[in-house]
Design a protein around this motif. Sequence first.
Motif, PDB file in Angstrom:
ATOM      1  N   GLY A   1       0.729  -1.168  -0.013  1.00  0.00           N
ATOM      2  CA  GLY A   1      -0.026   0.021  -0.043  1.00  0.00           C
ATOM      3  C   GLY A   1       0.854   1.239   0.050  1.00  0.00           C
ATOM      4  N   ASP A   2       0.328   2.247  -0.135  1.00  0.00           N
ATOM      5  CA  ASP A   2       1.081   3.770  -0.539  1.00  0.00           C
ATOM      6  C   ASP A   2       1.507   4.118   1.154  1.00  0.00           C
TER       7      ASP A   2
ATOM      8  N   ALA B 280      -0.356   6.411   2.863  1.00  0.00           N
ATOM      9  CA  ALA B 280      -1.815   6.301   3.383  1.00  0.00           C
ATOM     10  C   ALA B 280      -2.219   6.748   4.697  1.00  0.00           C
ATOM     11  N   ARG B 281      -1.595   6.130   5.547  1.00  0.00           N
ATOM     12  CA  ARG B 281      -1.959   6.567   7.015  1.00  0.00           C
ATOM     13  C   ARG B 281      -2.236   7.933   7.261  1.00  0.00           C
TER      14      ARG B 281
ATOM     15  N   ILE C  97      -2.471  10.129   4.915  1.00  0.00           N
ATOM     16  CA  ILE C  97      -3.644  10.912   4.260  1.00  0.00           C
ATOM     17  C   ILE C  97      -5.019  10.543   4.668  1.00  0.00           C
ATOM     18  N   VAL C  98      -5.222   9.156   5.223  1.00  0.00           N
ATOM     19  CA  VAL C  98      -6.612   9.083   5.811  1.00  0.00           C
ATOM     20  C   VAL C  98      -6.786   9.722   7.281  1.00  0.00           C
ATOM     21  N   THR C  99      -5.597  10.043   7.747  1.00  0.00           N
ATOM     22  CA  THR C  99      -5.861  10.982   8.887  1.00  0.00           C
ATOM     23  C   THR C  99      -5.786  12.308   8.891  1.00  0.00           C
ATOM     24  N   GLY C 100      -5.816  12.673   7.749  1.00  0.00           N
ATOM     25  CA  GLY C 100      -5.602  14.296   7.456  1.00  0.00           C
ATOM     26  C   GLY C 100      -4.347  14.849   7.790  1.00  0.00           C
ATOM     27  N   GLN C 101      -3.246  14.247   7.978  1.00  0.00           N
ATOM     28  CA  GLN C 101      -2.113  14.803   8.388  1.00  0.00           C
ATOM     29  C   GLN C 101      -1.138  15.025   7.264  1.00  0.00           C
ATOM     30  N   ALA C 102      -1.406  14.343   5.871  1.00  0.00           N
ATOM     31  CA  ALA C 102      -0.630  14.621   5.012  1.00  0.00           C
ATOM     32  C   ALA C 102      -0.705  16.161   4.555  1.00  0.00           C
TER      33      ALA C 102
ATOM     34  N   HIS D  81      -0.285  18.599   1.485  1.00  0.00           N
ATOM     35  CA  HIS D  81      -0.048  19.145   0.097  1.00  0.00           C
ATOM     36  C   HIS D  81       0.506  20.416   0.256  1.00  0.00           C
TER      37      HIS D  81
ATOM     38  N   GLY E 285      -6.818  18.609   6.927  1.00  0.00           N
ATOM     39  CA  GLY E 285      -7.338  17.558   6.344  1.00  0.00           C
ATOM     40  C   GLY E 285      -8.271  18.023   5.525  1.00  0.00           C
TER      41      GLY E 285
ATOM     42  N   VAL F  69     -11.813  14.871   9.213  1.00  0.00           N
ATOM     43  CA  VAL F  69     -10.955  13.772   9.002  1.00  0.00           C
ATOM     44  C   VAL F  69     -10.195  13.622   9.984  1.00  0.00           C
TER      45      VAL F  69
ATOM     46  N   GLN G 212     -11.230   4.110   7.875  1.00  0.00           N
ATOM     47  CA  GLN G 212      -9.808   4.610   7.534  1.00  0.00           C
ATOM     48  C   GLN G 212      -8.916   3.378   7.027  1.00  0.00           C
TER      49      GLN G 212
ATOM     50  N   VAL H 141      -6.708   2.260   3.742  1.00  0.00           N
ATOM     51  CA  VAL H 141      -5.633   1.769   3.892  1.00  0.00           C
ATOM     52  C   VAL H 141      -5.325   0.316   3.038  1.00  0.00           C
TER      53      VAL H 141
ATOM     54  N   ASP I  18      -6.032   0.429  -0.513  1.00  0.00           N
ATOM     55  CA  ASP I  18      -5.139   1.537  -1.340  1.00  0.00           C
ATOM     56  C   ASP I  18      -6.381   2.379  -2.145  1.00  0.00           C
TER      57      ASP I  18
ATOM     58  N   ILE J 190      -6.666   5.373  -2.697  1.00  0.00           N
ATOM     59  CA  ILE J 190      -5.980   6.642  -2.628  1.00  0.00           C
ATOM     60  C   ILE J 190      -5.362   6.889  -4.063  1.00  0.00           C
TER      61      ILE J 190
ATOM     62  N   LEU K 245     -13.790   9.804   2.784  1.00  0.00           N
ATOM     63  CA  LEU K 245     -13.998   9.447   4.006  1.00  0.00           C
ATOM     64  C   LEU K 245     -15.064   9.904   4.916  1.00  0.00           C
TER      65      LEU K 245
END
Lengths: 754, 176
Positions: A211-212, A215-216, A218-223, A225, B57, B97, B111, B115, B118, B120, B130
């Motif tokens: 997986g990316d 990913a973690r 991104i799905v927690t809004g911490q990534a 951009h 997020g 999020v 979430q 993951v 994938d 994403i 989400l």
Amino acid sequence: MSHTNDNAIALSRRGFLKVLAGAAGALVVGIPFAQAVDAPVPPALLGDTLYGLGAYVRIDADGHVVIGIRDPDTGTGTSTSLARIIADELDADWTRVSTVSLGLGVEDDNGKPRWVYGHQTSGLGNSIPAAWADLRGAGALARWLLLQAAARRLGVPADRLHCQEGNVVAPDGRRLGYGELAEAAAKIAPPDAPVPPKTPDRYTLIGQPAGDVDARAIVTGQATHALDTYMADALIAVLSHCPWPDGSVESLDTSEALAVKGVVKVVQVKPEAGVPLGQTVRSPAVAVLAENTWAALQGRAKLKLQWKAGAQNESSAWFEQQAADLVNDKNAQPAARVRNDGDVDAAAKKAAHRLEATYVQPWLAHATAEPMNCVAKVDKDGAVLVVPTQAPQQAWKVVQRLTGLSPAQIEIRVPRVGGGYGRRLDHDYVAEAVMLAKAVEKPVKLMWTRDEDLTQDYYRSATVHKFSAALDGKRQIVSWNQRMASASALAQRGLPDNQLWTSEVDAHQLPAGLVPHLRNDWYSLPSAMLRGPSRGMPHVSNAFAVESFVDEIAHSLKEDPLVTRLRLIGEARMIPLGDGRTLDTGRLINVLKLVADRIEWKNWLRTVNGLGIACWHIDGAYVAHAIETSLQGDRLNIERVVCAVDVGRAVNPMGLEGQVAGATLDALSAALNLSISYKDSQVQQHSWKDYPLASMALLPDTTEVIIVPGDRDPTGASFLGMPSAAPALANAVFRVSAVRVRRLPLLKEMLRML
Amino acid sequence: MANAQDQMPTPGTSNTIVPEKVREGVDLEINGKSYRHSGDDQMPLLWYLRDVLRLTGTKYSGEHGEGGYDLVLVDGKLASATHLPVAKLAGKKVTTVEGLAATDGKLHPLQQAFVDEDAIGCGYCTPGWLMASLDLLNRHPQPSDNDIDQLPNLCRCGCQTRVRRAIKRVAKGAHA
């Protein structure tokens, strides 16, 4: 490199790899900046900032491995796939690997910039092929150094040790973690000859799904951009762009805008004369700078601004008519005769059966999710930019030209990028941010609105394709003539006219090599609309036209279109196409048969639904799609999508599946509904309400991706899933509706003809 | 607010108690934490989250929130942060999020499913997917394909079929 000291051994390995001792006992293998070694920077500092180091891989004393990613990740998975190429070579423990995006590294070599990491471009699906050898080399060298260090520690010859998940293991079972060995390994001189990379039978990560890596986050809004980056003291800038690139400000009253609480300044920016497209401001603009985005947006709304129209007053309808006239005018001279095999006209005269068709495809925008933006801090001592770019080197050149700063004074940071598709190979928004930062003498964070993103794009040109094919008495295509008209994406970029066709047609595209008499002419149309690179160009528009026309030929022969294709391709063999490129027909046949089997093609006539098929090849990669559609009244359902790809070795099958499925849906989304139209050279689409990317409901519920196992060096795949998707869909629509869609977008045309 | 002055202790009655100033602003609860926004109360939640709180997020979608990158839950209901002035959120509970994972860092099952599948692309639209998917699952714990079709989100990278798989994975888990 002559400088050495106890802690930094800078021996040349294939001229670029270096070994360094990082902070706190770390081993670093990569490409240090000249100043990091020659200055010299105290080695204790080297571990502090990977941005300043330029390392590909760092192994810390606690065994943690940090891998630098040289190419921007626009969602094409470079962070994951590039990291796994090194990590595999290193036999790292993947659970203890983290990645960091490498900014742009520039060496000042007698005043000349030199790119430290090599070519850092994400585009043309080239990241993995370009980095394949470099990254394995870096991983192999790190592994070799760790083995030497372990050999000394254990008193066992290195060739009797092996590496496994972050440990060096001795025959007697003793193990040493990489962290324990890092400091000693950093002091060992690398060998003079390159360390050979692993043989593929020993790969542990390459070829396994992952997986990316982000990913973690991104799905927690911490990534974060670029648009999520906040620099201290930065003013937020939003712009109002002139609808005409050649227009100007007629009148401007800023008083009400400046009265908005939080608005600090209003500044005009203008394109520079004589600078190629994409390297300076695209259209004149008025920027409102404020303490926060909301104030800036309100200020922009309060500008009393009249634009003076430019001289350009083109319309998309006029453009398409011009293109159609060109391909139909037998006396028109092509701008480029892209390919001319045999004698097309003579062969056509003798033929038993002839067929013609014309295909029209609309203008398209890039429509990235993250709008154009750039954070810029510029002063006399240097510049720091946070840029969502596919090509940091190109962004750097823009900054260098506008600031006059030396290469070493410019830092370009590239966080994860919210979509590229070629839009971010151009840097008009970077020029705007730099000009604004200079004008207000403060850091600036620039953000385009969605409306600007759609109306201020570098578009993909509309195209018109006209085909004439001739068949002999054995139903074999003997003559193929393609006439294509478009406005080159490469115009106004300082390139010579004789290269402009390369963005529009691939000289080696199907059916080149398969038809003895084949001509491919490109007709150049001037247009005031600004154009630029797009995802999968030039393959996407050509594959749609070619693979639809092959289907028309099959239909005229009353033949199964799969059979027609297989007859056209013929036996499995290697066909040289020129430029050293080869068409491996066996691999093309294979992907076709795989999708046909999976979708149960044998039912192609019996099913009440429509089945369509198409294939394509791009520089050693092969792809085919089979799609099943149904009609309920005038509602089109895409019931099933199957895709097969052969990219040689798949570094990350899970990432590859995502790329191929994603590109497939992207292509279907565009083909179903999307078009850009313009009048008076002004784009008429302002939001995703009128440029509607496909919703969940329009797209298939699943996309089945078949990955052909292979052991050739990997090819790029980020757009491979695009070209054959739309023609497979159109061919399936023909089967279910008897409507041959020769004009995109498909839904509009299908409804018109039903 | 005008009455707040009347309720204050009379100045000068004590040497140690300093009269409290009127607290201007809007009280909000975001991801279980209390905030007071004292700036322009017409500022949309999107920019309050991003520019003021640096909860980035929740993404900028467009002038109309099109594409659904800016979706949040307000008192458990799906809402576009672009269209919500902070003034309207007084006393309401906002979930972004950043508020989906447990406080110990354990990911929400949805979430985790994103993951695992994938689901994403470039990652910019993922938070919006989400939030909309969570809202869908709250309303339909076992959503049909037609239910999933109603999601308002757009994705240029083409992650839709992987998102669908992720939603179904959670629905299946809830069923088991």
